[in-house]
Write a protein that holds these residues in place. Sequence first.
Motif, PDB file in Angstrom:
ATOM      1  N   ALA A  50       0.833  -1.209   0.000  1.00 26.31           N
ATOM      2  CA  ALA A  50       0.000   0.000   0.000  1.00 26.31           C
ATOM      3  C   ALA A  50       0.868   1.259   0.000  1.00 26.31           C
ATOM      4  CB  ALA A  50      -0.921  -0.019   1.221  1.00 26.31           C
ATOM      5  N   LEU A  51       1.945   1.264   0.792  1.00 22.50           N
ATOM      6  CA  LEU A  51       2.851   2.417   0.817  1.00 22.50           C
ATOM      7  C   LEU A  51       3.423   2.702  -0.572  1.00 22.50           C
ATOM      8  CD1 LEU A  51       5.085   2.111   4.039  1.00 22.50           C
ATOM      9  CD2 LEU A  51       3.066   3.542   3.669  1.00 22.50           C
ATOM     10  N   ALA A  52       3.735   1.616  -1.278  1.00 23.71           N
ATOM     11  CA  ALA A  52       4.341   1.785  -2.604  1.00 23.71           C
ATOM     12  C   ALA A  52       3.384   2.503  -3.560  1.00 23.71           C
ATOM     13  CB  ALA A  52       4.730   0.424  -3.179  1.00 23.71           C
ATOM     14  N   TYR A  53       2.081   2.250  -3.424  1.00 21.85           N
ATOM     15  CA  TYR A  53       1.108   2.940  -4.285  1.00 21.85           C
ATOM     16  C   TYR A  53       0.794   4.356  -3.798  1.00 21.85           C
ATOM     17  CZ  TYR A  53       0.119  -1.291  -6.966  1.00 21.85           C
ATOM     18  OH  TYR A  53       0.228  -2.380  -7.795  1.00 21.85           O
ATOM     19  N   ALA A  54       1.144   4.669  -2.572  1.00 21.53           N
ATOM     20  CA  ALA A  54       0.826   6.003  -2.026  1.00 21.53           C
ATOM     21  C   ALA A  54       1.817   7.075  -2.459  1.00 21.53           C
ATOM     22  CB  ALA A  54       0.808   5.921  -0.497  1.00 21.53           C
TER      23      ALA A  54
ATOM     24  N   PHE B  75      19.922  -7.310 -15.534  1.00 18.09           N
ATOM     25  CA  PHE B  75      18.712  -6.564 -15.163  1.00 18.09           C
ATOM     26  C   PHE B  75      17.478  -7.269 -15.719  1.00 18.09           C
ATOM     27  CE2 PHE B  75      15.554  -3.563 -16.971  1.00 18.09           C
ATOM     28  CZ  PHE B  75      15.056  -3.036 -15.789  1.00 18.09           C
ATOM     29  N   LYS B  76      16.405  -7.308 -14.914  1.00 18.22           N
ATOM     30  CA  LYS B  76      15.140  -7.874 -15.368  1.00 18.22           C
ATOM     31  C   LYS B  76      14.061  -6.796 -15.305  1.00 18.22           C
ATOM     32  CE  LYS B  76      11.708 -11.472 -14.681  1.00 18.22           C
ATOM     33  NZ  LYS B  76      11.289 -12.661 -13.917  1.00 18.22           N
ATOM     34  N   GLU B  77      13.291  -6.697 -16.357  1.00 14.67           N
ATOM     35  CA  GLU B  77      12.233  -5.678 -16.425  1.00 14.67           C
ATOM     36  C   GLU B  77      11.053  -6.128 -15.574  1.00 14.67           C
ATOM     37  OE1 GLU B  77      11.334  -2.227 -16.988  1.00 14.67           O
ATOM     38  OE2 GLU B  77      12.386  -2.643 -18.858  1.00 14.67           O
ATOM     39  N   THR B  78      10.948  -5.557 -14.380  1.00 11.36           N
ATOM     40  CA  THR B  78       9.807  -5.854 -13.514  1.00 11.36           C
ATOM     41  C   THR B  78       8.801  -4.703 -13.609  1.00 11.36           C
ATOM     42  OG1 THR B  78      10.969  -4.859 -11.646  1.00 11.36           O
ATOM     43  CG2 THR B  78      11.171  -7.250 -11.918  1.00 11.36           C
ATOM     44  N   GLU B  79       7.703  -4.804 -12.873  1.00  6.67           N
ATOM     45  CA  GLU B  79       6.628  -3.807 -12.955  1.00  6.67           C
ATOM     46  C   GLU B  79       7.105  -2.433 -12.496  1.00  6.67           C
ATOM     47  OE1 GLU B  79       3.283  -5.025 -10.671  1.00  6.67           O
ATOM     48  OE2 GLU B  79       2.269  -3.084 -10.820  1.00  6.67           O
ATOM     49  N   LYS B  80       6.750  -1.406 -13.261  1.00  4.61           N
ATOM     50  CA  LYS B  80       7.125  -0.040 -12.877  1.00  4.61           C
ATOM     51  C   LYS B  80       6.281   0.401 -11.685  1.00  4.61           C
ATOM     52  CE  LYS B  80       8.347   2.921 -16.041  1.00  4.61           C
ATOM     53  NZ  LYS B  80       9.716   3.233 -15.583  1.00  4.61           N
ATOM     54  N   LEU B  81       6.890   1.126 -10.780  1.00  5.70           N
ATOM     55  CA  LEU B  81       6.162   1.631  -9.620  1.00  5.70           C
ATOM     56  C   LEU B  81       5.119   2.664 -10.052  1.00  5.70           C
ATOM     57  CD1 LEU B  81       9.206   1.764  -7.248  1.00  5.70           C
ATOM     58  CD2 LEU B  81       7.039   0.641  -6.676  1.00  5.70           C
ATOM     59  N   GLU B  82       3.976   2.637  -9.386  1.00  6.65           N
ATOM     60  CA  GLU B  82       2.817   3.438  -9.829  1.00  6.65           C
ATOM     61  C   GLU B  82       2.254   4.241  -8.666  1.00  6.65           C
ATOM     62  OE1 GLU B  82      -0.336   0.893 -11.054  1.00  6.65           O
ATOM     63  OE2 GLU B  82      -1.812   2.522 -11.193  1.00  6.65           O
ATOM     64  N   TYR B  83       1.923   5.475  -8.945  1.00  6.16           N
ATOM     65  CA  TYR B  83       1.268   6.328  -7.944  1.00  6.16           C
ATOM     66  C   TYR B  83      -0.231   6.147  -8.071  1.00  6.16           C
ATOM     67  CZ  TYR B  83      -0.402  10.661  -5.729  1.00  6.16           C
ATOM     68  OH  TYR B  83      -1.067  11.581  -4.932  1.00  6.16           O
ATOM     69  N   ASN B  84      -0.861   5.540  -7.072  1.00  8.63           N
ATOM     70  CA  ASN B  84      -2.295   5.271  -7.121  1.00  8.63           C
ATOM     71  C   ASN B  84      -2.835   5.245  -5.683  1.00  8.63           C
ATOM     72  OD1 ASN B  84      -4.891   4.276  -7.455  1.00  8.63           O
ATOM     73  ND2 ASN B  84      -4.290   2.847  -9.085  1.00  8.63           N
ATOM     74  N   PRO B  85      -3.102   6.442  -5.108  1.00  2.00           N
ATOM     75  CA  PRO B  85      -3.534   6.505  -3.700  1.00  2.00           C
ATOM     76  C   PRO B  85      -4.831   5.758  -3.438  1.00  2.00           C
ATOM     77  CG  PRO B  85      -3.695   8.663  -4.772  1.00  2.00           C
ATOM     78  CD  PRO B  85      -2.947   7.785  -5.707  1.00  2.00           C
ATOM     79  N   GLU B  86      -5.729   5.732  -4.434  1.00  2.00           N
ATOM     80  CA  GLU B  86      -6.981   5.010  -4.247  1.00  2.00           C
ATOM     81  C   GLU B  86      -6.713   3.519  -4.060  1.00  2.00           C
ATOM     82  OE1 GLU B  86     -10.768   4.248  -3.547  1.00  2.00           O
ATOM     83  OE2 GLU B  86      -9.902   6.253  -3.765  1.00  2.00           O
ATOM     84  N   LYS B  87      -5.797   2.981  -4.862  1.00  2.00           N
ATOM     85  CA  LYS B  87      -5.438   1.570  -4.724  1.00  2.00           C
ATOM     86  C   LYS B  87      -4.748   1.319  -3.380  1.00  2.00           C
ATOM     87  CE  LYS B  87      -3.429  -2.265  -7.293  1.00  2.00           C
ATOM     88  NZ  LYS B  87      -2.845  -2.699  -8.584  1.00  2.00           N
TER      89      LYS B  87
ATOM     90  N   ARG C  44      -5.344   2.873  -0.575  1.00  2.00           N
ATOM     91  CA  ARG C  44      -6.394   2.817   0.454  1.00  2.00           C
ATOM     92  C   ARG C  44      -7.129   1.480   0.407  1.00  2.00           C
ATOM     93  NH1 ARG C  44      -6.544   8.598  -0.487  1.00  2.00           N
ATOM     94  NH2 ARG C  44      -7.805   8.325  -2.375  1.00  2.00           N
ATOM     95  N   GLU C  45      -7.402   0.970  -0.804  1.00  2.00           N
ATOM     96  CA  GLU C  45      -8.096  -0.315  -0.948  1.00  2.00           C
ATOM     97  C   GLU C  45      -7.285  -1.451  -0.326  1.00  2.00           C
ATOM     98  OE1 GLU C  45      -8.859  -0.900  -5.056  1.00  2.00           O
ATOM     99  OE2 GLU C  45     -10.247   0.797  -5.218  1.00  2.00           O
ATOM    100  N   ILE C  46      -5.986  -1.439  -0.589  1.00  2.00           N
ATOM    101  CA  ILE C  46      -5.118  -2.508  -0.058  1.00  2.00           C
ATOM    102  C   ILE C  46      -5.096  -2.452   1.471  1.00  2.00           C
ATOM    103  CG2 ILE C  46      -2.729  -3.331   0.071  1.00  2.00           C
ATOM    104  CD1 ILE C  46      -2.395  -2.338  -2.825  1.00  2.00           C
TER     105      ILE C  46
ATOM    106  N   LYS D  55      -8.440  -3.695   2.871  1.00  2.00           N
ATOM    107  CA  LYS D  55      -8.549  -5.147   2.709  1.00  2.00           C
ATOM    108  C   LYS D  55      -7.640  -5.888   3.689  1.00  2.00           C
ATOM    109  CE  LYS D  55      -8.420  -8.678  -0.909  1.00  2.00           C
ATOM    110  NZ  LYS D  55      -8.109  -8.945  -2.331  1.00  2.00           N
ATOM    111  N   ALA D  56      -6.511  -5.254   4.033  1.00  2.00           N
ATOM    112  CA  ALA D  56      -5.557  -5.890   4.953  1.00  2.00           C
ATOM    113  C   ALA D  56      -5.933  -5.685   6.416  1.00  2.00           C
ATOM    114  CB  ALA D  56      -4.159  -5.339   4.696  1.00  2.00           C
ATOM    115  N   GLY D  57      -7.037  -4.958   6.662  1.00  2.00           N
ATOM    116  CA  GLY D  57      -7.516  -4.822   8.033  1.00  2.00           C
ATOM    117  C   GLY D  57      -7.142  -3.531   8.717  1.00  2.00           C
ATOM    118  N   TYR D  58      -6.667  -2.551   7.973  1.00  2.00           N
ATOM    119  CA  TYR D  58      -6.327  -1.257   8.566  1.00  2.00           C
ATOM    120  C   TYR D  58      -7.490  -0.295   8.333  1.00  2.00           C
ATOM    121  CZ  TYR D  58      -1.676  -3.317   8.541  1.00  2.00           C
ATOM    122  OH  TYR D  58      -0.606  -4.165   8.726  1.00  2.00           O
TER     123      TYR D  58
END
Length: 597
Positions: free
Chosen positions: A364-368, A398-410, A412-414, A417-420
Amino acid sequence: MKQIKGFTGPELKKELKRWLIYSVLMTIFCSNICPAGAVGTEDSGENLSASNGGIFDRIITYIKSLLGEENVQSSENVSGASTAGMPSTAGMPQSAGSEGTVLKIATPNVIKSASFIGDSNLGVFAHLSNPPLMKMDSEGHLVGQLAESYNVSENNTCWTFYLRDDLYWSDGEPVTPEDVEFSIRYYGKKTPWASWINETLESSTVSGVNNSVTFKFNKPYTRVNLEFATYNILPAHIWKTIENPMEYTNNGPYVGCGPYYLKLIDLNAGKLVFEKNPYWKGKAPESETVEVHFYSSVDVATLALENGEVDTYYKYAGSYSYSGIEQLEKTGNFDFIEKTDIGLVFLAPNLKKAPLSDEDFRDALAYAINYEEIVNLETLGYGKVPNRGFVPPTMENFKETEKLEYNPEKAREILEKAGYSDSNGNGVLEGKDGKDIKLEILIRPDYARTGELLEEYFEQVGLDSDLRTADADTWFTLKDKYEYDLTVTRSTPWGMLMHASWGSGYFDSRRTGQGVMHNLDDPEFLQLCDDILATTDPEELDGYSSELQDYYAENLPAIPLYWNNVVTPYNRHFEGWYTDPLYGIYNLDTFLNLHEV
């Protein structure tokens, strides 16, 4: 009665001047030539030498004062006439035109102690005088430096290095395999950062026949060639009598075997002085002297660059200030080398403490986090948004993994769902213990703005946080005691390569050190590190590195904030710069190939 001829007006003035000149010359002759003859002929040359005594210059200057600028041309005027029509010297190398070229380097890496081994910044600069066995080329491959070649046994425990046979110390003694053996064992016994050598080195042997040294370890260790790209080789005949090298200080000179030796450590003047090694047999460098000037701030270093007092700028594992680039460009005297760093800036969670120990919470922090905004503010266009896999694209495998994304709504959802949840409606999420979550973000002053941005991002998803700013020493202490929730830090190129490489050395809980987090004890991760350390097979290494980057992306033991470029300004009157991923421009290839245009 004698008749005085009619010397009047200009003619009288001219005659008086001639008389005065005659009188001055006679006076100087009597006061200088005659005494010189009295003390013997050996001194006469010194007394009459314009370059030594300056007497002719004084005569000319005096006559000039009598007759005026229009009648006598001084030595300065002659020199000036010869350069008439030449371009301005503004922006020229500070030593241009002198007998020996002096290359001057500005750095913010301040030398605090005249301890050749105890001061880490000095250790980096001493690569010039006491080069390691190995080096990294511009493509990131490990190749020999003092070593001509090397081989490793099939079980990766026995490493043999074959030395070049044209190496000499600056006191004329030859460099021997015994020097290399002594150096490696010396570091293992005497320094805390190389204790792994003492713990794993089973035996060592030297051979004068093929000029080699062999190290046998008690377990497979595949990164020895990389490790030996960082240890400066020492003359055994000098250092064997020094019991405590961490405390030993000496302003120089230090005996070296590179193209230069370290002649002087001048802490008061803030500089290191390297002079040519008279016994160096390799390609001769053009610069007679290399000076490293250390400055307490980038602003002062920038001023020195602008004034032409130094020729380039070097910061280990760092870039020249992005905000200062435009200012230097305006001078018209500098070009820039721009390379993608293999290090990065990242957010490290305390994995030993809730709620950061919760993988969903870290997700969740990563999306915030608004990565684009941080990149724009901190790198001014010289960086990019990183991937979840941590490792920058400039690293091998190097391996191309998922790019980090700014998505505060996501985010909050995570968290929900995790109980916070915010059960009391005060706007702050509660942890699984029912208390409001308040995160302490530990930062050093260099990351103050990034810390403030993180506070804002976390508040937007219902997380309270406080910044705790600490100086470097305090940061090390608090970090090692795990007294933080989150901290902003960076990785260096060496840090990304150490241990099992690909940044693993920062997280492995079995390691210690100033810059490492040593906070990850997941058996899956530790086994990956051990697997990497037990093989030199390229295919196996490629597979393990992919697994490691997938592990980072899925588990987020650290959240990368940005990848950035390293920008190095240099005076355009010098050519021949060479960069490598480990030490940037500060390598032997640069100093051997650099020349004035």
